[in-house]
Design an enzyme around this catalytic site. Structure first.
Site, PDB file in Angstrom:
ATOM      1  N   ARG A 274      -7.170   5.857  12.306  1.00  0.00           N
ATOM      2  CA  ARG A 274      -6.501   4.731  12.981  1.00  0.00           C
ATOM      3  C   ARG A 274      -7.298   3.446  12.886  1.00  0.00           C
ATOM      4  O   ARG A 274      -6.822   2.380  13.197  1.00  0.00           O
ATOM      5  CB  ARG A 274      -6.292   5.049  14.462  1.00  0.00           C
ATOM      6  CG  ARG A 274      -5.218   6.062  14.747  1.00  0.00           C
ATOM      7  CD  ARG A 274      -5.041   6.236  16.246  1.00  0.00           C
ATOM      8  NE  ARG A 274      -4.542   5.017  16.855  1.00  0.00           N
ATOM      9  CZ  ARG A 274      -3.248   4.698  16.902  1.00  0.00           C
ATOM     10  NH1 ARG A 274      -2.372   5.495  16.340  1.00  0.00           N
ATOM     11  NH2 ARG A 274      -2.836   3.599  17.474  1.00  0.00           N
TER      12      ARG A 274
ATOM     13  N   CYS B  14      -6.247   0.599  16.905  1.00  0.00           N
ATOM     14  CA  CYS B  14      -7.565   1.172  17.169  1.00  0.00           C
ATOM     15  C   CYS B  14      -7.316   2.561  17.727  1.00  0.00           C
ATOM     16  O   CYS B  14      -6.199   2.967  17.949  1.00  0.00           O
ATOM     17  CB  CYS B  14      -8.293   0.331  18.207  1.00  0.00           C
ATOM     18  SG  CYS B  14      -8.422  -1.364  17.721  1.00  0.00           S
TER      19      CYS B  14
ATOM     20  N   GLU C  74       7.154  -5.648  -8.413  1.00  0.00           N
ATOM     21  CA  GLU C  74       6.541  -4.761  -7.406  1.00  0.00           C
ATOM     22  C   GLU C  74       7.212  -3.395  -7.439  1.00  0.00           C
ATOM     23  O   GLU C  74       6.551  -2.357  -7.349  1.00  0.00           O
ATOM     24  CB  GLU C  74       6.641  -5.400  -6.026  1.00  0.00           C
ATOM     25  CG  GLU C  74       6.210  -4.525  -4.878  1.00  0.00           C
ATOM     26  CD  GLU C  74       4.749  -4.056  -4.959  1.00  0.00           C
ATOM     27  OE1 GLU C  74       3.994  -4.559  -5.814  1.00  0.00           O
ATOM     28  OE2 GLU C  74       4.391  -3.152  -4.194  1.00  0.00           O
TER      29      GLU C  74
ATOM     30  N   HIS D 175      15.858 -11.572 -24.966  1.00  0.00           N
ATOM     31  CA  HIS D 175      14.757 -12.014 -25.840  1.00  0.00           C
ATOM     32  C   HIS D 175      13.917 -10.843 -26.297  1.00  0.00           C
ATOM     33  O   HIS D 175      12.745 -11.014 -26.657  1.00  0.00           O
ATOM     34  CB  HIS D 175      13.906 -13.052 -25.108  1.00  0.00           C
ATOM     35  CG  HIS D 175      14.683 -14.278 -24.738  1.00  0.00           C
ATOM     36  ND1 HIS D 175      15.129 -15.192 -25.666  1.00  0.00           N
ATOM     37  CD2 HIS D 175      15.154 -14.692 -23.539  1.00  0.00           C
ATOM     38  CE1 HIS D 175      15.807 -16.148 -25.038  1.00  0.00           C
ATOM     39  NE2 HIS D 175      15.851 -15.871 -23.752  1.00  0.00           N
TER      40      HIS D 175
ATOM     41  N   ASN E 225      -6.567  -0.867  23.095  1.00  0.00           N
ATOM     42  CA  ASN E 225      -5.879  -0.921  21.813  1.00  0.00           C
ATOM     43  C   ASN E 225      -4.640  -1.786  22.021  1.00  0.00           C
ATOM     44  O   ASN E 225      -3.895  -1.597  22.971  1.00  0.00           O
ATOM     45  CB  ASN E 225      -5.478   0.485  21.362  1.00  0.00           C
ATOM     46  CG  ASN E 225      -4.645   0.431  20.070  1.00  0.00           C
ATOM     47  OD1 ASN E 225      -4.785  -0.509  19.303  1.00  0.00           O
ATOM     48  ND2 ASN E 225      -3.801   1.416  19.880  1.00  0.00           N
ATOM     49  N   GLY E 226      -4.457  -2.797  21.163  1.00  0.00           N
ATOM     50  CA  GLY E 226      -3.295  -3.692  21.285  1.00  0.00           C
ATOM     51  C   GLY E 226      -3.769  -5.124  21.101  1.00  0.00           C
ATOM     52  O   GLY E 226      -4.864  -5.368  20.619  1.00  0.00           O
TER      53      GLY E 226
ATOM     54  N   GLU F 285       3.236   3.987 -10.510  1.00  0.00           N
ATOM     55  CA  GLU F 285       1.918   4.472 -10.034  1.00  0.00           C
ATOM     56  C   GLU F 285       2.038   5.731  -9.183  1.00  0.00           C
ATOM     57  O   GLU F 285       1.044   6.442  -8.999  1.00  0.00           O
ATOM     58  CB  GLU F 285       1.155   3.388  -9.298  1.00  0.00           C
ATOM     59  CG  GLU F 285       1.739   2.927  -7.986  1.00  0.00           C
ATOM     60  CD  GLU F 285       0.832   1.904  -7.286  1.00  0.00           C
ATOM     61  OE1 GLU F 285      -0.405   1.926  -7.462  1.00  0.00           O
ATOM     62  OE2 GLU F 285       1.375   1.074  -6.545  1.00  0.00           O
TER      63      GLU F 285
ATOM     64  N   TRP G 180     -10.193  -1.358  14.842  1.00  0.00           N
ATOM     65  CA  TRP G 180      -9.637  -2.001  13.648  1.00  0.00           C
ATOM     66  C   TRP G 180      -9.489  -3.456  14.055  1.00  0.00           C
ATOM     67  O   TRP G 180      -8.544  -3.814  14.745  1.00  0.00           O
ATOM     68  CB  TRP G 180      -8.302  -1.363  13.296  1.00  0.00           C
ATOM     69  CG  TRP G 180      -7.663  -1.989  12.106  1.00  0.00           C
ATOM     70  CD1 TRP G 180      -6.809  -3.050  12.091  1.00  0.00           C
ATOM     71  CD2 TRP G 180      -7.860  -1.635  10.738  1.00  0.00           C
ATOM     72  NE1 TRP G 180      -6.460  -3.356  10.817  1.00  0.00           N
ATOM     73  CE2 TRP G 180      -7.088  -2.514   9.963  1.00  0.00           C
ATOM     74  CE3 TRP G 180      -8.606  -0.672  10.097  1.00  0.00           C
ATOM     75  CZ2 TRP G 180      -7.042  -2.446   8.577  1.00  0.00           C
ATOM     76  CZ3 TRP G 180      -8.556  -0.601   8.726  1.00  0.00           C
ATOM     77  CH2 TRP G 180      -7.783  -1.480   7.971  1.00  0.00           C
TER      78      TRP G 180
ATOM     79  N   LYS H  23      -7.769   3.441  -3.741  1.00  0.00           N
ATOM     80  CA  LYS H  23      -7.148   2.550  -2.752  1.00  0.00           C
ATOM     81  C   LYS H  23      -7.703   1.142  -2.880  1.00  0.00           C
ATOM     82  O   LYS H  23      -6.988   0.173  -2.739  1.00  0.00           O
ATOM     83  CB  LYS H  23      -7.381   3.067  -1.332  1.00  0.00           C
ATOM     84  CG  LYS H  23      -6.725   2.216  -0.250  1.00  0.00           C
ATOM     85  CD  LYS H  23      -5.223   2.146  -0.437  1.00  0.00           C
ATOM     86  CE  LYS H  23      -4.529   1.201   0.521  1.00  0.00           C
ATOM     87  NZ  LYS H  23      -3.119   0.956   0.164  1.00  0.00           N
TER      88      LYS H  23
ATOM     89  N   LYS I  47       5.420   0.285  -8.045  1.00  0.00           N
ATOM     90  CA  LYS I  47       5.564   1.428  -7.117  1.00  0.00           C
ATOM     91  C   LYS I  47       5.972   2.690  -7.875  1.00  0.00           C
ATOM     92  O   LYS I  47       5.384   3.746  -7.741  1.00  0.00           O
ATOM     93  CB  LYS I  47       6.606   1.108  -6.046  1.00  0.00           C
ATOM     94  CG  LYS I  47       6.173   0.072  -5.026  1.00  0.00           C
ATOM     95  CD  LYS I  47       5.067   0.515  -4.112  1.00  0.00           C
ATOM     96  CE  LYS I  47       3.671   0.252  -4.434  1.00  0.00           C
ATOM     97  NZ  LYS I  47       3.015  -0.954  -4.627  1.00  0.00           N
TER      98      LYS I  47
HETATM   99  C1  AGP Z   1      -0.586  -1.248  -5.218  1.00  0.00           C
HETATM  100  O1  AGP Z   1       0.273  -0.192  -4.801  1.00  0.00           O
HETATM  101  C2  AGP Z   1      -1.882  -0.693  -5.752  1.00  0.00           C
HETATM  102  N1  AGP Z   1      -2.543   0.076  -4.735  1.00  0.00           N
HETATM  103  C3  AGP Z   1      -2.779  -1.777  -6.344  1.00  0.00           C
HETATM  104  O2  AGP Z   1      -2.073  -2.482  -7.344  1.00  0.00           O
HETATM  105  C4  AGP Z   1      -3.285  -2.797  -5.315  1.00  0.00           C
HETATM  106  O3  AGP Z   1      -2.229  -3.626  -4.885  1.00  0.00           O
HETATM  107  C5  AGP Z   1      -4.359  -3.665  -5.986  1.00  0.00           C
HETATM  108  O4  AGP Z   1      -5.420  -2.837  -6.389  1.00  0.00           O
HETATM  109  C6  AGP Z   1      -4.887  -4.762  -5.035  1.00  0.00           C
HETATM  110  O5  AGP Z   1      -5.469  -4.174  -3.920  1.00  0.00           O
HETATM  111  P1  AGP Z   1      -5.934  -5.148  -2.699  1.00  0.00           P
HETATM  112  O6  AGP Z   1      -4.683  -5.717  -2.089  1.00  0.00           O
HETATM  113  O7  AGP Z   1      -6.668  -4.260  -1.744  1.00  0.00           O
HETATM  114  O8  AGP Z   1      -6.786  -6.220  -3.300  1.00  0.00           O
END
Ligand code: AGP
Length: 589
Positions: free
Chosen positions: A29, A4, A468, A491, A102-103, A475, A76, A584, A472
């Site tokens: 934050r 927070c 994963e 395959h 905060n904590g 993207e 938060w 995001k 990374k």
């Molecule tokens: C991951 O780096 C991406 N930002 C994206 O794949 C993300 O994981 C996906 O959109 C799911 O988001 P969420 O965890 O907020 O549901």
């Protein structure tokens, strides 16, 4: 409350506009609710509410508050819903003491029980601090002594600001949560972070754990609960506000990768009884689904391997956007884990509604209290990773995997053992995110920055990590990156390998022989082998050393790839925090 923002001001100017601006400077934050309390001739006056600061600023008219001493907070949430009553500040019974915090107060339940004659208004852990101070005052202690006595009863971590009607001072204390003092010519600031007051002063005093500070019209007095009276040097900040928000790093992505030393530990700080009850639900369920998108889906996949290998428990892993194809399997005995750091991903919310429509029980694994997922789940576990500003999921991914690991161990009734294993991980994560490791990976990035394709392979848990890692890299650097299960190469994908094709190979003790055999298939076709493993192997052209952590490999092995992806983006002149075409939180189907 974790991550927070808190800020206090005592000086010659009207406090409320300064505190409001300070909160806006701290919005990175945490931002699900905000509040402010000031000392006026009528005692303590306050405004607080749920919502982003811009929304509640209009509704609450913070700047009506008069007075030149005040404290403020943006939240938060980790304990208690996002609503007006749970917003800070919190008060004692008579509303003559106000605190912001905060904590996380780990022993707040016991403390609340010891204050059973007090009337608590909120569900938060923080409110107990105000009532503890009140209790000490009623024993005849001064405000300062009552504050110190109250603080010494707290377990967990805290940065606290407290004011009391008819006493022109602010008291503050910190342990484990950040707190700095800002010294301007017109007044003194106390805050979680420098950006809150940087526009008024660059003169700061960094407080240490167990410091208790009294700030009044005569200045600052610092008492350390262990060392006694202390003085702390006055520093001058060199960074601008944006750099400070990024912890001095160039991008949030790097800051959030490095935060994993702390966030992974916080992810497993769960109420043991809650975890045990969820484990029991998994045992009783007729069919369990893990559902997510993107990185959250990869965390679900890692979880499914852990549940199978560790707890001999079968779970169905399904992309949220594909979940509708399985709805005929859903019954009122089905358990669905919906995994989403934002808690707002439309595909996940649609899957949740599908499950609810069929009478299934939904448990959310989510980072944001107050998000749609926390409201629509029957129950949820919070990841406690704090705000993740970069579009890419890094710290939230490892927090999700950590929670999945904790649940798998809970199925075996080995919760404590899991917590201990994670504590041993602290230095490993610290070393993997160190400057020397980052420089070593930058050299690899320089070798790969012009490549058109990068492939990643792994087996078992490491296959989830490879997926994963590929996400990374693609993207954030826009390099085509693709992951395969090691056994799948022959395959088809092997046709893609040419001389110099880079292939990242995730090696664990458990499947070392087979994955190295897959790597040799690549090497024989001229591939460039980048090994991620505890030991160097002859076949590696570049070795990234990671500790062998068994079940915890998915957490340690993804970190070098997070850093590599970051370095690739920077080398290619891209902004790692805002990749093209991406958001995001994907709130559209
Ligand atoms: C991951 O780096 C991406 N930002 C994206 O794949 C993300 O994981 C996906 O959109 C799911 O988001 P969420 O965890 O907020 O549901």
């Amino acid at each position: 409350m974790y991550m927070c923002g808190i800020i206090g001001y005592i000086g010659l100017k009207k406090a409320s506009p300064i505190l409001l601006k300070g909160l806006k400077n701290l919005e990175y934050r945490g931002y699900d609710s905000a509040g402010m309390a000031v000392l006026s001739s009528n005692g303590i006056e306050f405004r607080k509410g749920a919502g982003k600061i811009e929304e509640i600023e209009r509704r609450l008219n913070f700047e009506e508050l008069e007075g030149s001493i005040g404290i403020a907070h943006n939240r938060w949430a980790t304990h208690g819903d996002v609503n007006d009553i749970n917003a800070h500040p919190h008060f004692d019974c008579s509303k003559t003491i106000a605190i912001v915090h905060n904590g996380i107060i780990e022993n707040y339940k016991e403390l609340k029980e010891s204050l059973s004659d007090h009337n608590f208004e909120s569900e938060t852990d923080s409110e107990v601090i105000a009532h503890l101070i009140e209790e000490e005052l009623e024993r005849g202690l001064s405000f300062e002594k009552a504050f110190m006595s109250a603080v010494s009863k707290l377990d967990g971590n805290y940065a606290i600001l407290a004011i009391k009607a008819d006493e022109e001072k602010i008291l503050t204390a910190r342990r484990g949560s950040p707190l700095v003092v800002g010294i301007a010519d017109h007044g003194i600031f106390l805050s979680s972070d420098i950006p809150s007051f940087l526009e008024w002063t660059k003169k700061v005093v960094y407080l240490q754990d167990y410091d208790v500070v009294v700030v009044d019209r005569n200045g600052i007095r610092i008492h350390n609960l262990i060392e006694g009276e202390v003085s702390r040097p006055i520093d001058t900040v060199e960074w601008d506000a944006e750099q400070v928000k990024k912890g001095g790093f160039e991008h949030y992505m790097l800051k959030e990768i490095i935060e994993q030393t702390e966030t992974i530990q916080r992810a497993i700080q769960q109420d043991e009884d809650v975890v045990k009850r969820i484990a029991e639900e998994i045992r009783r369920a007729y069919g369990t689904f893990f559902v997510g998108c993107g990185s959250s889906y990869h965390a679900c996949l890692a979880g499914s391997y852990l549940f199978s290998k560790l707890a001999k428990t079968h779970v169905n892993v399904v992309l949220a956007s594909e979940f509708e194809n399985y709805e005929h399997f859903l019954t009122e005995n089905t358990l669905v884990f919906a995994v989403s750091q934002s808690g707002e991903t439309a595909d996940v919310l649609e899957a949740v509604r599908t499950a609810k429509r069929k009478g299934s029980r939904v448990i959310g694994i989510v980072n944001r209290m107050g998000s749609s997922l926390t409201r629509e789940s029957d129950q949820f576990l919070l990841m406690n990773a704090g705000p993740e500003i970069c579009v890419l999921s890094t710290k939230t991914y490892t927090s999700q995997v950590a929670l999945m690991t904790l649940l798998a161990y809970a199925l075996l009734e080995r919760h404590e053992e899991c917590v201990e294993k994670f504590k041993e991980l602290y230095m490993d994560i610290y070393n993997l995110t160190s400057r020397s490791m980052r420089d070593y990976l930058k050299r690899l990035a320089e070798m790969l920055a012009d490549k058109e394709h990068i492939y990643l392979i792994g087996r078992g848990l490491q296959y989830a990590t490879a997926l994963e890692g590929a996400l990374k890299i693609k993207e954030v650097s826009y390099i085509h990156a693709e992951a395969f299960a090691g056994g799948e190469l022959k395959h088809g994908p092997l046709a893609l390998i040419e001389k110099g094709t880079p292939v990242i190979v995730f090696v664990s003790k458990e499947n070392e022989e087979r994955i190295l055999s897959n790597a040799s298939e690549v090497k024989a076709r001229g591939g460039f082998i980048i090994g991620i493993s505890a030991e160097r192997h002859e076949i590696f052209d570049y070795w990234i050393k990671v500790p062998e952590c068994g079940d915890l490999n998915p957490i340690v092995q993804i970190i070098p790839i997070q850093i590599l992806a970051y370095q690739l983006a920077v080398l290619r002149g891209l902004d790692p925090d805002k990749p093209r075409n991406l958001a995001k939180s994907v709130t559209v189907i």
